[in-house]
Write a protein that holds these residues in place. Structure first.
Motif, PDB file in Angstrom:
ATOM      1  N   ALA A 122       0.817  -1.211   0.000  1.00  0.00           N
ATOM      2  CA  ALA A 122       0.000   0.000   0.000  1.00  0.00           C
ATOM      3  C   ALA A 122       0.849   1.259   0.000  1.00  0.00           C
ATOM      4  N   GLU A 123       2.075   1.158   0.556  1.00  0.00           N
ATOM      5  CA  GLU A 123       2.927   2.340   0.606  1.00  0.00           C
ATOM      6  C   GLU A 123       3.561   2.642  -0.746  1.00  0.00           C
ATOM      7  N   GLY A 124       3.412   1.751  -1.710  1.00  0.00           N
ATOM      8  CA  GLY A 124       4.034   1.959  -3.019  1.00  0.00           C
ATOM      9  C   GLY A 124       3.044   2.182  -4.125  1.00  0.00           C
ATOM     10  N   ARG A 125       1.911   2.835  -3.816  1.00  0.00           N
ATOM     11  CA  ARG A 125       0.851   2.987  -4.809  1.00  0.00           C
ATOM     12  C   ARG A 125       0.881   4.311  -5.544  1.00  0.00           C
ATOM     13  N   ASP A 126       1.876   5.155  -5.293  1.00  0.00           N
ATOM     14  CA  ASP A 126       1.954   6.421  -6.023  1.00  0.00           C
ATOM     15  C   ASP A 126       2.241   6.149  -7.495  1.00  0.00           C
ATOM     16  N   THR A 127       1.712   7.023  -8.353  1.00  0.00           N
ATOM     17  CA  THR A 127       2.007   6.949  -9.782  1.00  0.00           C
ATOM     18  C   THR A 127       3.114   7.940 -10.106  1.00  0.00           C
ATOM     19  N   ALA A 128       4.063   7.503 -10.916  1.00  0.00           N
ATOM     20  CA  ALA A 128       5.151   8.392 -11.311  1.00  0.00           C
ATOM     21  C   ALA A 128       4.593   9.690 -11.888  1.00  0.00           C
ATOM     22  N   PRO A 129       5.288  10.820 -11.700  1.00  0.00           N
ATOM     23  CA  PRO A 129       4.810  12.109 -12.223  1.00  0.00           C
ATOM     24  C   PRO A 129       4.978  12.166 -13.744  1.00  0.00           C
ATOM     25  N   VAL A 130       3.986  11.672 -14.449  1.00  0.00           N
ATOM     26  CA  VAL A 130       4.125  11.451 -15.883  1.00  0.00           C
ATOM     27  C   VAL A 130       4.322  12.757 -16.649  1.00  0.00           C
ATOM     28  N   GLY A 131       3.621  13.822 -16.247  1.00  0.00           N
ATOM     29  CA  GLY A 131       3.793  15.089 -16.952  1.00  0.00           C
ATOM     30  C   GLY A 131       5.202  15.617 -16.824  1.00  0.00           C
ATOM     31  N   LEU A 132       5.763  15.554 -15.636  1.00  0.00           N
ATOM     32  CA  LEU A 132       7.123  16.021 -15.402  1.00  0.00           C
ATOM     33  C   LEU A 132       8.131  15.185 -16.192  1.00  0.00           C
ATOM     34  N   LEU A 133       7.946  13.883 -16.205  1.00  0.00           N
ATOM     35  CA  LEU A 133       8.856  13.004 -16.950  1.00  0.00           C
ATOM     36  C   LEU A 133       8.789  13.273 -18.446  1.00  0.00           C
ATOM     37  N   ARG A 134       7.571  13.403 -18.959  1.00  0.00           N
ATOM     38  CA  ARG A 134       7.413  13.674 -20.391  1.00  0.00           C
ATOM     39  C   ARG A 134       8.034  15.019 -20.762  1.00  0.00           C
ATOM     40  N   ALA A 135       7.864  16.020 -19.904  1.00  0.00           N
ATOM     41  CA  ALA A 135       8.434  17.339 -20.177  1.00  0.00           C
ATOM     42  C   ALA A 135       9.955  17.285 -20.229  1.00  0.00           C
ATOM     43  N   ALA A 136      10.551  16.357 -19.470  1.00  0.00           N
ATOM     44  CA  ALA A 136      12.011  16.215 -19.473  1.00  0.00           C
ATOM     45  C   ALA A 136      12.510  15.421 -20.667  1.00  0.00           C
ATOM     46  N   GLY A 137      11.599  14.827 -21.417  1.00  0.00           N
ATOM     47  CA  GLY A 137      12.007  14.036 -22.578  1.00  0.00           C
ATOM     48  C   GLY A 137      12.103  12.548 -22.317  1.00  0.00           C
ATOM     49  N   VAL A 138      11.588  12.087 -21.176  1.00  0.00           N
ATOM     50  CA  VAL A 138      11.589  10.658 -20.869  1.00  0.00           C
ATOM     51  C   VAL A 138      10.421   9.997 -21.599  1.00  0.00           C
ATOM     52  N   ARG A 139      10.693   8.857 -22.253  1.00  0.00           N
ATOM     53  CA  ARG A 139       9.587   8.090 -22.814  1.00  0.00           C
ATOM     54  C   ARG A 139       8.826   7.450 -21.654  1.00  0.00           C
ATOM     55  N   VAL A 140       7.519   7.702 -21.587  1.00  0.00           N
ATOM     56  CA  VAL A 140       6.682   7.171 -20.515  1.00  0.00           C
ATOM     57  C   VAL A 140       5.644   6.244 -21.121  1.00  0.00           C
ATOM     58  N   ALA A 141       5.656   5.005 -20.678  1.00  0.00           N
ATOM     59  CA  ALA A 141       4.624   4.044 -21.039  1.00  0.00           C
ATOM     60  C   ALA A 141       3.815   3.733 -19.789  1.00  0.00           C
ATOM     61  N   ALA A 142       2.696   3.060 -19.971  1.00  0.00           N
ATOM     62  CA  ALA A 142       1.859   2.697 -18.825  1.00  0.00           C
ATOM     63  C   ALA A 142       1.511   1.223 -18.908  1.00  0.00           C
ATOM     64  N   GLY A 143       1.502   0.574 -17.744  1.00  0.00           N
ATOM     65  CA  GLY A 143       1.118  -0.825 -17.653  1.00  0.00           C
ATOM     66  C   GLY A 143       0.056  -1.006 -16.589  1.00  0.00           C
ATOM     67  N   SER A 144      -0.372  -2.256 -16.419  1.00  0.00           N
ATOM     68  CA  SER A 144      -1.431  -2.556 -15.461  1.00  0.00           C
ATOM     69  C   SER A 144      -0.900  -2.998 -14.112  1.00  0.00           C
ATOM     70  N   GLY A 145       0.277  -3.624 -14.076  1.00  0.00           N
ATOM     71  CA  GLY A 145       0.797  -4.120 -12.817  1.00  0.00           C
ATOM     72  C   GLY A 145       0.048  -5.349 -12.356  1.00  0.00           C
ATOM     73  N   ALA A 146      -0.364  -5.339 -11.100  1.00  0.00           N
ATOM     74  CA  ALA A 146      -1.009  -6.517 -10.506  1.00  0.00           C
ATOM     75  C   ALA A 146      -2.385  -6.749 -11.120  1.00  0.00           C
ATOM     76  N   LEU A 147      -2.663  -8.007 -11.425  1.00  0.00           N
ATOM     77  CA  LEU A 147      -3.954  -8.395 -11.981  1.00  0.00           C
ATOM     78  C   LEU A 147      -4.611  -9.386 -11.019  1.00  0.00           C
ATOM     79  N   ARG A 148      -5.414  -8.844 -10.110  1.00  0.00           N
ATOM     80  CA  ARG A 148      -6.159  -9.638  -9.136  1.00  0.00           C
ATOM     81  C   ARG A 148      -5.255 -10.605  -8.373  1.00  0.00           C
ATOM     82  N   ASP A 149      -4.174 -10.039  -7.816  1.00  0.00           N
ATOM     83  CA  ASP A 149      -3.375 -10.799  -6.866  1.00  0.00           C
ATOM     84  C   ASP A 149      -3.353 -10.040  -5.548  1.00  0.00           C
TER      85      ASP A 149
END
Length: 419
Positions: free
Chosen positions: A281-308
């Motif tokens: 539960a302490e690791g549920r933050d989402t990376a700051p996608v706008g900030l990363l994209r503005a810096a030129g980082v390629r940002v993709a998105a995944g689903s992570g855990a699937l009903r585990d």
């Protein structure tokens, strides 16, 4: 209820599929087109009605080789950039997660079909190796991968627990054996090793030896550690992916910006997990996608855990991930969908897909006429992999009884509206 029915893969030695014509599809630029597929690629795109009846060779398209996409928006298919095949669909099990090969194979297959029904024709599956499960879970996921051939493309990431110290020697041996067995990517979680930097060095060494991509799981909020990881990973080919990087969201903006610049300079791709991650539960933050994209980082998105155990209600739906990026993180719908399609495919080392002649026929049709609407409410879907329809999900909304419907001015029950 939605009914997703993946079609069986063709038997070995079967002749190539005949040309398939997708009729009357709407594109994101507003055009309505016909799209002809053949040989696993897009052969032609023309105005609606212009391609009807012929293949590239000029022969007539036979029965069953047409799909009416009137009322559908046609998109490049999404890819699932971060999933855990060995633990998927285990939340309802009594007791600890079973790593028995037959259980892992069954769950991994079912999970991949569920994600395929959502539209993901390519998936990257993280699988633990070493410790109690040894290489058994990986062998099971690789068997699931073989059974899914022709339906979806599955690549596997070998995830050892410890790679440094006395126990690290065994971990390194297992990691090398995992690559020999068929794991396509080397990865892991440096945060759980007593020596995170040493762990990363070991992973990069094996990746360099084997010519494999790297996919590391980290949620650290230590900017020095992330910066060092980026510096170590910089220049490695065929490349390094980090995820979910939720710790960046807990840093002051100026510190996170400097780290984003370092990640961009290293050419590192970040895979965020807006649906809830795959840790505690302490690791549920989402990376700051706008900030990363503005810096030129390629940002993709995944689903992570699937009903585990990490997310017992995970859906594994790329469109939900894109919806969350648009609704909660300020991305435009086109940017959000790019994170689960073009950028996700690039993170997986897959060729680009556009709805244009010559590109791979990896496509998703969703009912609707605009991308924003599709991200908010897209139940009916048709999935195309290698030029074949491999899954359909159809949903119809029905309203209340006839008397109440008449009183409210609504359609009568039985005259449902597809969604």
């Amino acid at each position: 209820m939605p009914d997703s029915r993946p079609q069986p893969s063709p038997p070995p030695g079967r002749p190539s599929e005949p040309a398939l014509l997708l009729c009357g599809a709407r594109l994101t630029d507003g055009r309505t087109v016909d799209v002809r597929l053949g040989g696993g690629r897009i052969e032609a795109v023309g105005t609606a009605g212009s391609l009807a009846g012929t293949t590239a060779a000029g022969t007539a398209v036979g029965g069953g080789a047409r799909v009416d996409l009137s009322g559908y928006l046609l998109l490049p298919a999404p890819a699932e950039a971060h999933t855990h095949a060995d633990t998927a669909l285990s939340a309802d099990a009594d007791g600890p997660v079973s790593y028995a090969p037959e259980d892992v194979q069954l769950r991994a297959t079912e999970a991949a079909l569920l994600q395929l029904g959502h539209g993901a024709t390519a998936l990257r599956a993280h699988v633990r190796v070493g410790d109690v499960q040894g290489l058994g879970a990986l062998a099971a996921v690789l068997e699931a991968r073989r059974s899914l051939r022709g339906l979806a493309e599955v690549t596997t990431v070998a995830v050892p627990r410890v790679l440094t110290g006395v126990a690290g020697a065994d971990g390194l041996a297992v990691l090398r054996d995992a690559v020999k067995m068929g794991a396509c990517v080397v990865g892991g979680c440096p945060d759980v090793d007593p020596d995170p930097a040493g762990y990363v060095e070991a992973v990069l060494e094996v990746a360099s030896e084997q010519g494999c991509p790297v996919d590391l799981h980290t949620d650290a909020d230590d900017p020095a550690r992330l910066a060092r990881l980026a510096a170590m990973a910089g220049g490695l080919r065929p490349g390094v992916t980090l995820g979910p990087c939720g710790g960046l969201a807990r840093l002051p903006v100026d510190m996170a910006s400097r780290t984003a610049d370092q990640l961009a300079a290293a050419g590192v791709t970040v895979v965020c997990l807006p649906q809830g991650g795959c840790g505690g539960a302490e690791g549920r933050d989402t990376a700051p996608v706008g900030l990363l994209r503005a810096a030129g980082v390629r940002v993709a998105a995944g689903s992570g855990a699937l009903r585990d155990v990490s997310n017992p209600v995970g859906r594994g739906d790329p469109l939900e991930a894109a919806y969350l990026l648009a609704s909660r993180h300020g991305l435009r719908p086109e940017e959000a969908y790019d994170a689960v399609s073009a950028s996700a495919r690039a993170a997986l080392g897959l060729p680009e897909v556009r709805v244009e002649a010559g590109f791979p026929a990896e496509l998703l049709a969703v009912r609707g006429d605009r991308l924003a609407g599709a991200l908010s409410l897209a139940y009916s879907r048709i999935v195309v992999h290698q030029g074949r329809v491999v899954a359909r999900t159809s949903a119809v909304r029905e309203y209340c009884d006839s008397a109440t419907a008449t009183e409210l001015g609504l359609p009568r029950q039985g005259r449902g509206k597809p969604s």
